[in-house]
Structures are given as structure tokens and as C-alpha cells.
Write a protein that holds these residues in place. Structure first.
Motif, PDB file in Angstrom:
ATOM      1  N   ASP A  73       0.850  -1.189   0.000  1.00 18.98           N
ATOM      2  CA  ASP A  73       0.000   0.000   0.000  1.00 18.98           C
ATOM      3  C   ASP A  73       0.886   1.240   0.000  1.00 18.98           C
ATOM      4  N   TYR A  74       0.787   2.017  -1.034  1.00 22.50           N
ATOM      5  CA  TYR A  74       1.675   3.163  -1.270  1.00 22.50           C
ATOM      6  C   TYR A  74       1.012   4.508  -0.968  1.00 22.50           C
ATOM      7  N   LYS A  75      -0.250   4.520  -0.605  1.00 22.54           N
ATOM      8  CA  LYS A  75      -0.999   5.769  -0.535  1.00 22.54           C
ATOM      9  C   LYS A  75      -0.499   6.713   0.558  1.00 22.54           C
ATOM     10  N   LEU A  76      -0.068   6.195   1.686  1.00 28.88           N
ATOM     11  CA  LEU A  76       0.471   7.061   2.738  1.00 28.88           C
ATOM     12  C   LEU A  76       1.766   7.721   2.267  1.00 28.88           C
ATOM     13  N   ALA A  77       2.629   6.952   1.623  1.00 30.71           N
ATOM     14  CA  ALA A  77       3.877   7.516   1.101  1.00 30.71           C
ATOM     15  C   ALA A  77       3.594   8.563   0.027  1.00 30.71           C
ATOM     16  N   MET A  78       2.561   8.335  -0.785  1.00 26.53           N
ATOM     17  CA  MET A  78       2.181   9.312  -1.800  1.00 26.53           C
ATOM     18  C   MET A  78       1.720  10.607  -1.139  1.00 26.53           C
ATOM     19  N   ALA A  79       0.879  10.491  -0.123  1.00 25.26           N
ATOM     20  CA  ALA A  79       0.397  11.674   0.587  1.00 25.26           C
ATOM     21  C   ALA A  79       1.555  12.417   1.258  1.00 25.26           C
ATOM     22  N   MET A  80       2.495  11.668   1.817  1.00 24.78           N
ATOM     23  CA  MET A  80       3.655  12.297   2.450  1.00 24.78           C
ATOM     24  C   MET A  80       4.517  13.014   1.416  1.00 24.78           C
ATOM     25  N   GLY A  81       4.720  12.394   0.258  1.00 25.01           N
ATOM     26  CA  GLY A  81       5.515  13.024  -0.792  1.00 25.01           C
ATOM     27  C   GLY A  81       4.910  14.332  -1.250  1.00 25.01           C
ATOM     28  N   LEU A  82       3.610  14.324  -1.482  1.00 24.73           N
ATOM     29  CA  LEU A  82       2.939  15.549  -1.920  1.00 24.73           C
ATOM     30  C   LEU A  82       2.902  16.598  -0.805  1.00 24.73           C
ATOM     31  N   SER A  83       2.701  16.152   0.432  1.00 26.96           N
ATOM     32  CA  SER A  83       2.656  17.081   1.562  1.00 26.96           C
ATOM     33  C   SER A  83       4.010  17.747   1.785  1.00 26.96           C
ATOM     34  N   PHE A  84       5.058  16.966   1.736  1.00 28.13           N
ATOM     35  CA  PHE A  84       6.384  17.543   1.942  1.00 28.13           C
ATOM     36  C   PHE A  84       6.812  18.419   0.769  1.00 28.13           C
ATOM     37  N   THR A  85       6.286  18.152  -0.414  1.00 29.71           N
ATOM     38  CA  THR A  85       6.526  19.056  -1.535  1.00 29.71           C
ATOM     39  C   THR A  85       5.896  20.413  -1.246  1.00 29.71           C
ATOM     40  N   ALA A  86       4.662  20.391  -0.745  1.00 34.77           N
ATOM     41  CA  ALA A  86       3.986  21.643  -0.384  1.00 34.77           C
ATOM     42  C   ALA A  86       4.738  22.374   0.735  1.00 34.77           C
ATOM     43  N   LEU A  87       5.224  21.619   1.710  1.00 31.92           N
ATOM     44  CA  LEU A  87       5.984  22.236   2.800  1.00 31.92           C
ATOM     45  C   LEU A  87       7.297  22.840   2.303  1.00 31.92           C
ATOM     46  N   THR A  88       7.904  22.213   1.316  1.00 35.42           N
ATOM     47  CA  THR A  88       9.120  22.772   0.722  1.00 35.42           C
ATOM     48  C   THR A  88       8.837  24.126   0.096  1.00 35.42           C
ATOM     49  N   LEU A  89       7.743  24.218  -0.632  1.00 34.27           N
ATOM     50  CA  LEU A  89       7.372  25.487  -1.255  1.00 34.27           C
ATOM     51  C   LEU A  89       7.088  26.554  -0.196  1.00 34.27           C
ATOM     52  N   CYS A  90       6.391  26.168   0.869  1.00 34.72           N
ATOM     53  CA  CYS A  90       6.108  27.115   1.949  1.00 34.72           C
ATOM     54  C   CYS A  90       7.395  27.581   2.640  1.00 34.72           C
TER      55      CYS A  90
END
Length: 94
Positions: free
Chosen positions: A25-42
Motif C-alpha cells: 500500500d503506497y498511498k500514505l507515502a504518496m500523501a507524504m511526498g505531496l505534503s512535503f513538496t507543499a511544505l518545501t514550497l512554503c
């Protein structure tokens, strides 16, 4: 700070792809990847905001033009890589 969150975003994205490839199940890792991308931009935006507050125009002129392109590429690649397993999974079902 933005470098740390950016590295975490990259690691989470790689984890996402590896988990998909191994059938887990990869969905948590996907959510983390997208979330940390957003945090990088912030975090990058906060850095630029600090430079504006102290009127460090030299830093802004040196860093912002190149970082703009890099952040656009980083974000687009992150989105595409993180949603790739969903797209591949849907194609496999057809």
C-alpha cells in the motif's frame, strides 16, 4: 529548512514508487511526498519573505530567478511521480 523538507519529499516519493512496485500500500507515502513538496514550497516562500523584511535585495536578485524555475520543475515532477502509481493501477484494471 527548505532543503531538509525537500529531501524528505524526495525520499517519500521514492518510497511511494518502491512500495507500489513491490505491491504494498503506497498511498500514505504518496500523501507524504505531496505534503512535503507543499511544505518545501512554503519554507522557500518564508525564506524569501525574510529576505524582503530585511531588504536583502542582493539575495533576492541572486536566488529567486533560479529558484523559481527549480521549484516549478521540482513540484511538477513530484506531482507526476507521486500520482504515477494511481494512473498505472487504473490502466492495469482496464
Amino acid at each position: 529548512m527548505w532543503v531538509i523538507v525537500g529531501v524528505v519529499a524526495i525520499v517519500a516519493t521514492i518510497t511511494n514508487l518502491c512500495m507500489y512496485k513491490s505491491g504494498k500500500d503506497y498511498k500514505l507515502a504518496m500523501a507524504m511526498g505531496l505534503s512535503f513538496t507543499a511544505l518545501t514550497l512554503c519554507a522557500e516562500y518564508s525564506l524569501v519573505s525574510d529576505w524582503v523584511k530585511v531588504e536583502d535585495w542582493a539575495a533576492l536578485l541572486d536566488v529567486v530567478p533560479g529558484m523559481e524555475r527549480a521549484l516549478w520543475v521540482f513540484t511538477i515532477v513530484s506531482i507526476l511521480l507521486n500520482i504515477a502509481p494511481i494512473i498505472l493501477e487504473q490502466k492495469a484494471k482496464k
